[in-house]
Write a protein that holds these residues in place. Structure first.
Motif, PDB file in Angstrom:
ATOM      1  N   UNK A 254       0.094   2.186   4.221  1.00 22.41           N
ATOM      2  CA  UNK A 254      -0.888   2.117   5.312  1.00 22.41           C
ATOM      3  C   UNK A 254      -1.282   0.673   5.589  1.00 22.41           C
ATOM      4  N   UNK A 255      -1.589  -0.069   4.517  1.00 23.95           N
ATOM      5  CA  UNK A 255      -1.970  -1.474   4.681  1.00 23.95           C
ATOM      6  C   UNK A 255      -0.818  -2.294   5.241  1.00 23.95           C
ATOM      7  N   UNK A 256       0.402  -1.996   4.788  1.00 26.13           N
ATOM      8  CA  UNK A 256       1.587  -2.727   5.258  1.00 26.13           C
ATOM      9  C   UNK A 256       1.837  -2.475   6.740  1.00 26.13           C
ATOM     10  N   UNK A 257       1.691  -1.227   7.173  1.00 26.27           N
ATOM     11  CA  UNK A 257       1.970  -0.894   8.578  1.00 26.27           C
ATOM     12  C   UNK A 257       0.984  -1.577   9.514  1.00 26.27           C
ATOM     13  N   UNK A 258      -0.308  -1.580   9.140  1.00 25.15           N
ATOM     14  CA  UNK A 258      -1.315  -2.238   9.979  1.00 25.15           C
ATOM     15  C   UNK A 258      -1.126  -3.755   9.941  1.00 25.15           C
ATOM     16  N   UNK A 259      -0.769  -4.290   8.771  1.00 24.40           N
ATOM     17  CA  UNK A 259      -0.602  -5.737   8.635  1.00 24.40           C
ATOM     18  C   UNK A 259       0.617  -6.284   9.337  1.00 24.40           C
ATOM     19  N   UNK A 260       1.684  -5.476   9.412  1.00 22.79           N
ATOM     20  CA  UNK A 260       2.932  -5.949  10.040  1.00 22.79           C
ATOM     21  C   UNK A 260       3.114  -5.428  11.455  1.00 22.79           C
ATOM     22  N   UNK A 261       2.416  -4.322  11.793  1.00 19.53           N
ATOM     23  CA  UNK A 261       2.575  -3.668  13.097  1.00 19.53           C
ATOM     24  C   UNK A 261       4.032  -3.294  13.349  1.00 19.53           C
ATOM     25  N   UNK A 262       4.716  -2.849  12.281  1.00 22.15           N
ATOM     26  CA  UNK A 262       6.136  -2.527  12.390  1.00 22.15           C
ATOM     27  C   UNK A 262       6.497  -1.399  11.437  1.00 22.15           C
ATOM     28  N   UNK A 263       7.075  -0.318  11.982  1.00 19.60           N
ATOM     29  CA  UNK A 263       7.557   0.777  11.136  1.00 19.60           C
ATOM     30  C   UNK A 263       8.734   0.333  10.284  1.00 19.60           C
ATOM     31  N   UNK A 264       9.580  -0.513  10.858  1.00 20.46           N
ATOM     32  CA  UNK A 264      10.751  -0.993  10.121  1.00 20.46           C
ATOM     33  C   UNK A 264      10.309  -1.829   8.923  1.00 20.46           C
ATOM     34  N   UNK A 265       9.316  -2.702   9.119  1.00 20.34           N
ATOM     35  CA  UNK A 265       8.845  -3.551   8.028  1.00 20.34           C
ATOM     36  C   UNK A 265       8.158  -2.750   6.925  1.00 20.34           C
ATOM     37  N   UNK A 266       7.734  -1.521   7.243  1.00 17.05           N
ATOM     38  CA  UNK A 266       7.047  -0.681   6.262  1.00 17.05           C
ATOM     39  C   UNK A 266       8.028   0.134   5.420  1.00 17.05           C
ATOM     40  N   UNK A 267       9.306   0.120   5.757  1.00 12.50           N
ATOM     41  CA  UNK A 267      10.302   0.928   5.031  1.00 12.50           C
ATOM     42  C   UNK A 267      10.278   0.670   3.522  1.00 12.50           C
ATOM     43  N   UNK A 268      10.303  -0.590   3.039  1.00 10.39           N
ATOM     44  CA  UNK A 268      10.281  -0.797   1.580  1.00 10.39           C
ATOM     45  C   UNK A 268       9.053  -0.176   0.909  1.00 10.39           C
ATOM     46  N   UNK A 269       7.881  -0.320   1.524  1.00  8.63           N
ATOM     47  CA  UNK A 269       6.669   0.276   0.956  1.00  8.63           C
ATOM     48  C   UNK A 269       6.748   1.797   0.955  1.00  8.63           C
ATOM     49  N   UNK A 270       7.334   2.371   2.016  1.00  6.46           N
ATOM     50  CA  UNK A 270       7.499   3.822   2.077  1.00  6.46           C
ATOM     51  C   UNK A 270       8.461   4.328   1.010  1.00  6.46           C
ATOM     52  N   UNK A 271       9.563   3.607   0.806  1.00  8.29           N
ATOM     53  CA  UNK A 271      10.529   4.002  -0.228  1.00  8.29           C
ATOM     54  C   UNK A 271       9.872   4.024  -1.606  1.00  8.29           C
TER      55      UNK A 271
END
Length: 403
Positions: A254-271
Protein backbone atom coordinates in the motif's frame (compact mmCIF):
# COMPACT_ATOMS: atom_id res chain seq x y z
CA UNK A 1 11.74 14.30 -1.56
CA UNK A 2 13.55 13.78 -4.86
CA UNK A 3 11.89 10.38 -5.28
CA UNK A 4 8.48 11.86 -4.52
CA UNK A 5 8.95 14.53 -7.20
CA UNK A 6 10.25 11.96 -9.69
CA UNK A 7 7.22 9.70 -9.20
CA UNK A 8 4.64 12.47 -9.21
CA UNK A 9 6.18 15.08 -11.47
CA UNK A 10 3.75 14.34 -14.30
CA UNK A 11 0.79 14.96 -12.00
CA UNK A 12 2.48 18.00 -10.44
CA UNK A 13 3.11 19.62 -13.83
CA UNK A 14 -0.48 18.93 -14.93
CA UNK A 15 -1.84 20.45 -11.72
CA UNK A 16 0.37 23.53 -12.18
CA UNK A 17 -0.95 23.93 -15.73
CA UNK A 18 -4.56 23.43 -14.61
CA UNK A 19 -4.14 25.91 -11.73
CA UNK A 20 -2.51 28.54 -13.95
CA UNK A 21 -5.27 28.10 -16.53
CA UNK A 22 -7.96 28.42 -13.83
CA UNK A 23 -6.45 31.66 -12.57
CA UNK A 24 -6.32 33.09 -16.10
CA UNK A 25 -9.95 32.09 -16.66
CA UNK A 26 -11.07 33.71 -13.42
CA UNK A 27 -9.16 36.93 -14.11
CA UNK A 28 -9.88 37.45 -17.81
CA UNK A 29 -13.23 35.68 -18.22
CA UNK A 30 -14.37 35.10 -21.78
CA UNK A 31 -11.27 36.83 -23.16
CA UNK A 32 -9.37 33.56 -22.63
CA UNK A 33 -11.27 32.04 -25.56
CA UNK A 34 -8.19 33.04 -27.54
CA UNK A 35 -6.34 30.18 -25.76
CA UNK A 36 -8.82 27.50 -26.83
CA UNK A 37 -6.94 26.64 -30.08
CA UNK A 38 -3.90 25.63 -27.98
CA UNK A 39 -6.07 23.14 -26.09
CA UNK A 40 -7.62 21.96 -29.36
CA UNK A 41 -4.18 21.27 -30.84
CA UNK A 42 -3.24 19.16 -27.80
CA UNK A 43 -6.51 17.19 -28.01
CA UNK A 44 -6.05 16.61 -31.74
CA UNK A 45 -2.58 15.19 -31.10
CA UNK A 46 -4.07 12.80 -28.54
CA UNK A 47 -6.93 11.69 -30.76
CA UNK A 48 -4.54 11.16 -33.68
CA UNK A 49 -2.13 9.01 -31.65
CA UNK A 50 -4.60 6.88 -29.73
CA UNK A 51 -5.77 4.65 -32.63
CA UNK A 52 -2.34 3.30 -33.68
CA UNK A 53 -1.22 3.21 -30.05
CA UNK A 54 -4.05 0.91 -28.94
CA UNK A 55 -3.81 -1.19 -32.12
CA UNK A 56 -0.11 -1.95 -31.64
CA UNK A 57 -0.45 -2.42 -27.85
CA UNK A 58 -3.16 -5.10 -28.21
CA UNK A 59 -2.02 -6.90 -31.35
CA UNK A 60 1.64 -7.07 -30.32
CA UNK A 61 0.86 -8.41 -26.84
CA UNK A 62 -1.24 -11.23 -28.32
CA UNK A 63 1.22 -11.96 -31.13
CA UNK A 64 4.06 -12.36 -28.61
CA UNK A 65 2.27 -14.93 -26.43
CA UNK A 66 3.88 -18.33 -26.10
CA UNK A 67 1.56 -20.61 -28.12
CA UNK A 68 2.61 -23.64 -26.07
CA UNK A 69 1.01 -22.24 -22.91
CA UNK A 70 -2.38 -23.86 -22.40
CA UNK A 71 -5.08 -22.46 -20.18
CA UNK A 72 -4.98 -24.28 -16.85
CA UNK A 73 -7.58 -24.24 -14.10
CA UNK A 74 -5.61 -21.49 -12.40
CA UNK A 75 -5.67 -19.25 -15.49
CA UNK A 76 -9.42 -19.73 -15.84
CA UNK A 77 -10.02 -18.92 -12.18
CA UNK A 78 -7.73 -15.89 -12.43
CA UNK A 79 -9.67 -14.51 -15.40
CA UNK A 80 -12.98 -14.90 -13.57
CA UNK A 81 -11.66 -13.30 -10.36
CA UNK A 82 -10.17 -10.33 -12.22
CA UNK A 83 -13.40 -9.81 -14.19
CA UNK A 84 -15.65 -10.20 -11.15
CA UNK A 85 -13.78 -7.76 -8.91
CA UNK A 86 -13.56 -5.10 -11.62
CA UNK A 87 -17.30 -5.38 -12.29
CA UNK A 88 -18.13 -5.34 -8.55
CA UNK A 89 -16.16 -2.10 -8.07
CA UNK A 90 -17.90 -0.57 -11.11
CA UNK A 91 -21.39 -1.61 -9.92
CA UNK A 92 -20.65 -0.25 -6.43
CA UNK A 93 -19.72 3.10 -8.00
CA UNK A 94 -22.89 3.19 -10.12
CA UNK A 95 -24.92 2.52 -6.96
CA UNK A 96 -23.07 5.30 -5.11
CA UNK A 97 -23.77 7.75 -7.96
CA UNK A 98 -27.49 7.00 -7.68
CA UNK A 99 -27.44 7.40 -3.89
CA UNK A 100 -25.23 10.52 -3.93
CA UNK A 101 -25.93 12.15 -7.32
CA UNK A 102 -23.10 14.34 -8.58
CA UNK A 103 -24.98 15.68 -11.58
CA UNK A 104 -27.74 17.75 -10.02
CA UNK A 105 -25.82 21.05 -9.86
CA UNK A 106 -23.53 20.57 -12.84
CA UNK A 107 -23.99 23.26 -15.45
CA UNK A 108 -24.64 21.75 -18.86
CA UNK A 109 -22.09 22.55 -21.57
CA UNK A 110 -23.81 23.01 -24.95
CA UNK A 111 -22.84 20.32 -27.45
CA UNK A 112 -20.92 21.56 -30.47
CA UNK A 113 -22.11 18.61 -32.53
CA UNK A 114 -25.32 16.61 -32.50
CA UNK A 115 -25.25 13.10 -31.03
CA UNK A 116 -27.78 11.08 -32.97
CA UNK A 117 -29.72 8.48 -30.99
CA UNK A 118 -30.14 5.21 -32.90
CA UNK A 119 -31.91 1.92 -32.06
CA UNK A 120 -29.94 -0.27 -29.66
CA UNK A 121 -29.21 -2.93 -32.29
CA UNK A 122 -27.79 -0.35 -34.68
CA UNK A 123 -25.71 1.15 -31.88
CA UNK A 124 -24.18 -2.25 -31.07
CA UNK A 125 -23.42 -2.92 -34.74
CA UNK A 126 -21.83 0.51 -35.15
CA UNK A 127 -19.73 0.13 -32.01
CA UNK A 128 -18.42 -3.37 -32.76
CA UNK A 129 -17.88 -3.26 -36.54
CA UNK A 130 -17.28 -1.00 -39.53
CA UNK A 131 -18.27 -1.45 -43.16
CA UNK A 132 -14.90 -0.38 -44.57
CA UNK A 133 -11.31 -1.00 -43.46
CA UNK A 134 -10.37 2.69 -43.51
CA UNK A 135 -13.15 3.43 -41.00
CA UNK A 136 -11.17 1.45 -38.41
CA UNK A 137 -8.66 4.32 -38.40
CA UNK A 138 -11.24 6.75 -36.99
CA UNK A 139 -11.40 7.40 -33.26
CA UNK A 140 -15.19 7.04 -33.61
CA UNK A 141 -14.65 3.32 -34.33
CA UNK A 142 -12.43 2.50 -31.35
CA UNK A 143 -14.24 -0.64 -30.22
CA UNK A 144 -14.33 -2.05 -33.73
CA UNK A 145 -10.61 -1.31 -34.07
CA UNK A 146 -9.88 -3.05 -30.76
CA UNK A 147 -11.77 -6.17 -31.86
CA UNK A 148 -9.86 -6.11 -35.15
CA UNK A 149 -6.58 -5.73 -33.21
CA UNK A 150 -7.42 -8.86 -31.20
CA UNK A 151 -8.10 -10.77 -34.42
CA UNK A 152 -4.81 -9.55 -35.92
CA UNK A 153 -2.92 -10.58 -32.77
CA UNK A 154 -4.34 -14.11 -32.70
CA UNK A 155 -3.91 -14.51 -36.47
CA UNK A 156 -0.24 -13.55 -36.14
CA UNK A 157 0.12 -16.04 -33.29
CA UNK A 158 -1.43 -18.80 -35.38
CA UNK A 159 0.85 -18.04 -38.33
CA UNK A 160 3.88 -18.86 -36.18
CA UNK A 161 7.34 -18.57 -37.72
CA UNK A 162 5.91 -17.48 -41.08
CA UNK A 163 4.78 -14.24 -39.41
CA UNK A 164 8.03 -13.60 -37.50
CA UNK A 165 8.74 -10.40 -39.44
CA UNK A 166 5.18 -9.15 -38.90
CA UNK A 167 5.43 -9.94 -35.18
CA UNK A 168 8.59 -7.84 -34.96
CA UNK A 169 6.79 -5.05 -36.82
CA UNK A 170 3.92 -5.09 -34.29
CA UNK A 171 6.37 -5.07 -31.38
CA UNK A 172 8.36 -2.19 -32.90
CA UNK A 173 5.17 -0.24 -33.60
CA UNK A 174 4.09 -0.70 -30.00
CA UNK A 175 7.39 0.68 -28.69
CA UNK A 176 7.36 3.61 -31.14
CA UNK A 177 3.82 4.73 -30.33
CA UNK A 178 4.45 4.42 -26.60
CA UNK A 179 7.16 7.03 -27.10
CA UNK A 180 4.85 9.11 -29.31
CA UNK A 181 2.28 9.19 -26.51
CA UNK A 182 4.93 10.09 -23.92
CA UNK A 183 6.08 13.00 -26.10
CA UNK A 184 2.53 14.25 -26.64
CA UNK A 185 1.79 14.12 -22.91
CA UNK A 186 4.71 16.46 -22.28
CA UNK A 187 2.42 19.10 -23.80
CA UNK A 188 -0.29 18.18 -21.27
CA UNK A 189 0.31 21.02 -18.77
CA UNK A 190 0.09 23.61 -21.56
CA UNK A 191 -2.77 21.97 -23.46
CA UNK A 192 -4.91 21.22 -20.41
CA UNK A 193 -4.03 24.57 -18.86
CA UNK A 194 -5.29 26.38 -21.96
CA UNK A 195 -8.44 24.30 -22.12
CA UNK A 196 -9.15 24.72 -18.42
CA UNK A 197 -8.67 28.50 -18.76
CA UNK A 198 -11.28 28.40 -21.53
CA UNK A 199 -13.73 26.32 -19.49
CA UNK A 200 -13.41 28.46 -16.35
CA UNK A 201 -13.53 31.72 -18.31
CA UNK A 202 -16.57 30.75 -20.38
CA UNK A 203 -18.55 28.46 -18.08
CA UNK A 204 -17.60 29.98 -14.75
CA UNK A 205 -16.04 28.88 -11.47
CA UNK A 206 -18.99 26.57 -10.74
CA UNK A 207 -16.86 23.95 -12.52
CA UNK A 208 -14.79 23.66 -9.34
CA UNK A 209 -17.87 22.43 -7.50
CA UNK A 210 -18.31 19.79 -10.20
CA UNK A 211 -14.82 18.42 -9.63
CA UNK A 212 -15.06 18.70 -5.83
CA UNK A 213 -18.27 16.64 -5.69
CA UNK A 214 -16.97 14.00 -8.08
CA UNK A 215 -13.67 13.70 -6.22
CA UNK A 216 -15.48 13.43 -2.87
CA UNK A 217 -17.62 10.62 -4.25
CA UNK A 218 -14.60 8.89 -5.79
CA UNK A 219 -12.44 8.91 -2.66
CA UNK A 220 -15.41 7.85 -0.52
CA UNK A 221 -16.21 4.86 -2.74
CA UNK A 222 -12.54 3.86 -2.96
CA UNK A 223 -12.02 4.05 0.81
CA UNK A 224 -15.14 1.94 1.39
CA UNK A 225 -14.10 -0.59 -1.25
CA UNK A 226 -10.52 -0.76 0.07
CA UNK A 227 -11.53 -1.43 3.67
CA UNK A 228 -14.74 -3.43 3.42
CA UNK A 229 -14.56 -5.24 0.10
CA UNK A 230 -10.88 -6.14 0.40
CA UNK A 231 -11.69 -7.50 3.87
CA UNK A 232 -14.64 -9.42 2.41
CA UNK A 233 -12.47 -10.91 -0.33
CA UNK A 234 -9.79 -11.90 2.19
CA UNK A 235 -12.47 -13.49 4.40
CA UNK A 236 -13.91 -15.45 1.46
CA UNK A 237 -10.40 -16.61 0.59
CA UNK A 238 -9.38 -17.73 4.06
CA UNK A 239 -11.83 -16.80 6.79
CA UNK A 240 -10.56 -14.90 9.80
CA UNK A 241 -7.12 -16.39 9.27
CA UNK A 242 -7.13 -14.94 5.78
CA UNK A 243 -7.99 -11.50 7.16
CA UNK A 244 -5.14 -11.71 9.67
CA UNK A 245 -2.75 -12.72 6.90
CA UNK A 246 -3.85 -10.11 4.37
CA UNK A 247 -3.82 -6.75 6.15
CA UNK A 248 -0.37 -6.94 7.82
CA UNK A 249 1.17 -8.21 4.56
CA UNK A 250 -0.61 -5.50 2.56
CA UNK A 251 0.91 -2.54 4.43
CA UNK A 252 4.18 -2.31 2.47
CA UNK A 253 2.50 -2.73 -0.96
CA UNK A 254 0.00 0.00 0.00
CA UNK A 255 2.77 2.43 0.95
CA UNK A 256 4.76 1.51 -2.17
CA UNK A 257 1.80 2.05 -4.52
CA UNK A 258 1.00 5.50 -3.11
CA UNK A 259 4.69 6.46 -3.01
CA UNK A 260 5.44 5.39 -6.59
CA UNK A 261 1.99 5.93 -8.18
CA UNK A 262 2.72 2.83 -10.28
CA UNK A 263 1.23 -0.68 -10.25
CA UNK A 264 4.28 -1.98 -12.08
CA UNK A 265 6.65 -0.53 -9.47
CA UNK A 266 4.60 -2.25 -6.74
CA UNK A 267 5.10 -5.75 -8.22
CA UNK A 268 8.16 -6.63 -6.05
CA UNK A 269 6.32 -5.59 -2.86
CA UNK A 270 3.26 -7.58 -3.96
CA UNK A 271 5.34 -10.69 -4.67
CA UNK A 272 6.85 -10.49 -1.19
CA UNK A 273 3.43 -9.91 0.41
CA UNK A 274 1.94 -12.97 -1.32
CA UNK A 275 4.90 -15.04 -0.13
CA UNK A 276 4.23 -13.90 3.45
CA UNK A 277 0.57 -14.87 3.06
CA UNK A 278 1.59 -18.41 2.06
CA UNK A 279 0.37 -18.29 -1.55
CA UNK A 280 2.11 -20.85 -3.82
CA UNK A 281 4.78 -19.43 -6.13
CA UNK A 282 3.19 -20.84 -9.29
CA UNK A 283 0.09 -18.71 -8.64
CA UNK A 284 1.89 -15.60 -7.39
CA UNK A 285 4.37 -15.49 -10.28
CA UNK A 286 1.53 -15.42 -12.82
CA UNK A 287 -1.22 -13.51 -11.02
CA UNK A 288 0.80 -10.55 -9.74
CA UNK A 289 2.56 -9.55 -13.01
CA UNK A 290 -0.62 -10.08 -15.07
CA UNK A 291 -2.72 -8.32 -12.45
CA UNK A 292 -0.49 -5.25 -12.62
CA UNK A 293 -1.43 -4.96 -16.29
CA UNK A 294 -4.96 -6.36 -16.51
CA UNK A 295 -6.62 -5.99 -13.10
CA UNK A 296 -7.50 -2.45 -11.98
CA UNK A 297 -10.27 -1.96 -9.44
CA UNK A 298 -9.31 1.69 -8.83
CA UNK A 299 -9.41 2.48 -12.55
CA UNK A 300 -12.83 0.81 -12.69
CA UNK A 301 -14.19 3.21 -10.06
CA UNK A 302 -12.64 6.26 -11.73
CA UNK A 303 -13.97 5.24 -15.17
CA UNK A 304 -17.55 5.22 -13.92
CA UNK A 305 -17.15 8.53 -12.07
CA UNK A 306 -15.62 10.20 -15.14
CA UNK A 307 -18.40 8.87 -17.38
CA UNK A 308 -21.09 10.14 -14.99
CA UNK A 309 -19.53 13.61 -14.83
CA UNK A 310 -19.12 13.89 -18.60
CA UNK A 311 -22.70 12.71 -19.18
CA UNK A 312 -23.97 15.30 -16.70
CA UNK A 313 -21.86 18.10 -18.17
CA UNK A 314 -23.37 17.45 -21.59
CA UNK A 315 -26.93 17.02 -20.34
CA UNK A 316 -27.23 13.30 -21.04
CA UNK A 317 -28.78 10.64 -18.79
CA UNK A 318 -26.53 8.01 -17.21
CA UNK A 319 -29.48 5.90 -16.03
CA UNK A 320 -30.61 3.80 -19.00
CA UNK A 321 -29.81 0.08 -19.15
CA UNK A 322 -27.98 0.25 -22.48
CA UNK A 323 -25.76 3.12 -21.28
CA UNK A 324 -24.87 1.28 -18.05
CA UNK A 325 -24.18 -2.02 -19.84
CA UNK A 326 -21.87 -0.24 -22.26
CA UNK A 327 -20.24 1.56 -19.31
CA UNK A 328 -19.51 -1.79 -17.63
CA UNK A 329 -18.07 -3.18 -20.85
CA UNK A 330 -15.94 -0.08 -21.37
CA UNK A 331 -14.73 -0.29 -17.77
CA UNK A 332 -13.47 -3.86 -18.27
CA UNK A 333 -11.93 -2.89 -21.60
CA UNK A 334 -10.18 0.15 -20.13
CA UNK A 335 -8.81 -1.97 -17.27
CA UNK A 336 -7.24 -4.36 -19.79
CA UNK A 337 -6.02 -1.84 -22.37
CA UNK A 338 -4.52 0.88 -20.20
CA UNK A 339 -2.11 -1.34 -18.26
CA UNK A 340 0.57 -1.63 -20.93
CA UNK A 341 0.38 1.99 -22.08
CA UNK A 342 2.07 5.06 -20.54
CA UNK A 343 -0.60 7.40 -19.13
CA UNK A 344 -3.04 4.58 -19.86
CA UNK A 345 -5.86 6.26 -17.95
CA UNK A 346 -5.96 9.00 -20.57
CA UNK A 347 -6.32 6.34 -23.27
CA UNK A 348 -9.28 4.97 -21.34
CA UNK A 349 -10.88 8.39 -21.36
CA UNK A 350 -10.38 8.65 -25.11
CA UNK A 351 -12.01 5.24 -25.53
CA UNK A 352 -15.22 5.97 -23.65
CA UNK A 353 -15.59 9.45 -25.15
CA UNK A 354 -15.28 7.97 -28.63
CA UNK A 355 -17.60 5.04 -27.84
CA UNK A 356 -20.39 7.32 -26.61
CA UNK A 357 -19.88 9.82 -29.44
CA UNK A 358 -18.96 12.83 -27.28
CA UNK A 359 -17.11 15.77 -28.86
CA UNK A 360 -13.47 16.60 -27.98
CA UNK A 361 -14.66 19.09 -25.34
CA UNK A 362 -15.53 16.08 -23.16
CA UNK A 363 -11.90 14.99 -22.81
CA UNK A 364 -10.40 17.72 -20.53
CA UNK A 365 -12.89 17.22 -17.65
CA UNK A 366 -12.27 13.46 -17.74
CA UNK A 367 -8.49 13.95 -17.85
CA UNK A 368 -8.56 16.42 -14.96
CA UNK A 369 -10.53 14.01 -12.76
CA UNK A 370 -8.22 11.17 -13.81
CA UNK A 371 -5.18 13.21 -12.78
CA UNK A 372 -6.59 14.08 -9.35
CA UNK A 373 -7.63 10.51 -8.48
CA UNK A 374 -4.43 8.80 -9.63
CA UNK A 375 -2.83 8.06 -6.21
CA UNK A 376 -5.98 6.42 -4.80
CA UNK A 377 -6.59 4.57 -8.06
CA UNK A 378 -3.07 3.16 -7.94
CA UNK A 379 -3.59 2.02 -4.33
CA UNK A 380 -6.63 -0.04 -5.31
CA UNK A 381 -5.14 -1.21 -8.60
CA UNK A 382 -1.91 -2.47 -7.07
CA UNK A 383 -3.03 -3.90 -3.72
CA UNK A 384 -6.17 -5.36 -5.27
CA UNK A 385 -3.86 -7.82 -7.01
CA UNK A 386 -2.88 -9.28 -3.63
CA UNK A 387 -6.40 -9.99 -2.42
CA UNK A 388 -7.36 -11.23 -5.89
CA UNK A 389 -4.43 -13.67 -5.72
CA UNK A 390 -5.78 -14.92 -2.40
CA UNK A 391 -9.15 -15.60 -4.06
CA UNK A 392 -7.45 -17.34 -6.98
CA UNK A 393 -5.59 -19.57 -4.53
CA UNK A 394 -8.78 -20.36 -2.63
CA UNK A 395 -10.62 -21.53 -5.76
CA UNK A 396 -7.58 -23.29 -7.23
CA UNK A 397 -6.08 -24.99 -4.17
CA UNK A 398 -9.26 -25.44 -2.13
CA UNK A 399 -10.52 -24.03 1.15
CA UNK A 400 -7.65 -25.53 3.17
CA UNK A 401 -4.88 -23.74 1.28
CA UNK A 402 -3.82 -21.75 4.36
CA UNK A 403 -3.02 -24.99 6.20
Amino acid sequence: MNNFFKNYKGIIYLLIGITAGSILGLIFGKKVEVLKPIGDIFLNFLFTAVVPLVFFAISSSLANLNPSNKLSRMMGVMSLVFLATVLISALLTILAIHIFPIHEQIKVIPLTEHIEKKPFGEEVTRLLTTGEFYELLSRKSMLAMIIFSVIIGFATLRAGEKAAAFTRFLHAGNEVFKQVFILIMKLGPIGLGAYFAYQVGVFGPQLFGTYARSLGLYYGVCAFYFVFFFSLYAFIAGGMKGLRRFWPANFIPSATSVGTCSSIATIPANLEACKRMGIPDYITNVSIPLGATLHKDGSSVSSIVKMAVVFAMFGKSFNSADVILLALGMTVLVSIVEGGIPNGGYVGELLFISAYGFPPEALPPAMIIGTLVDPMATLLNATGDNVATMLITRFTEGKNWLK
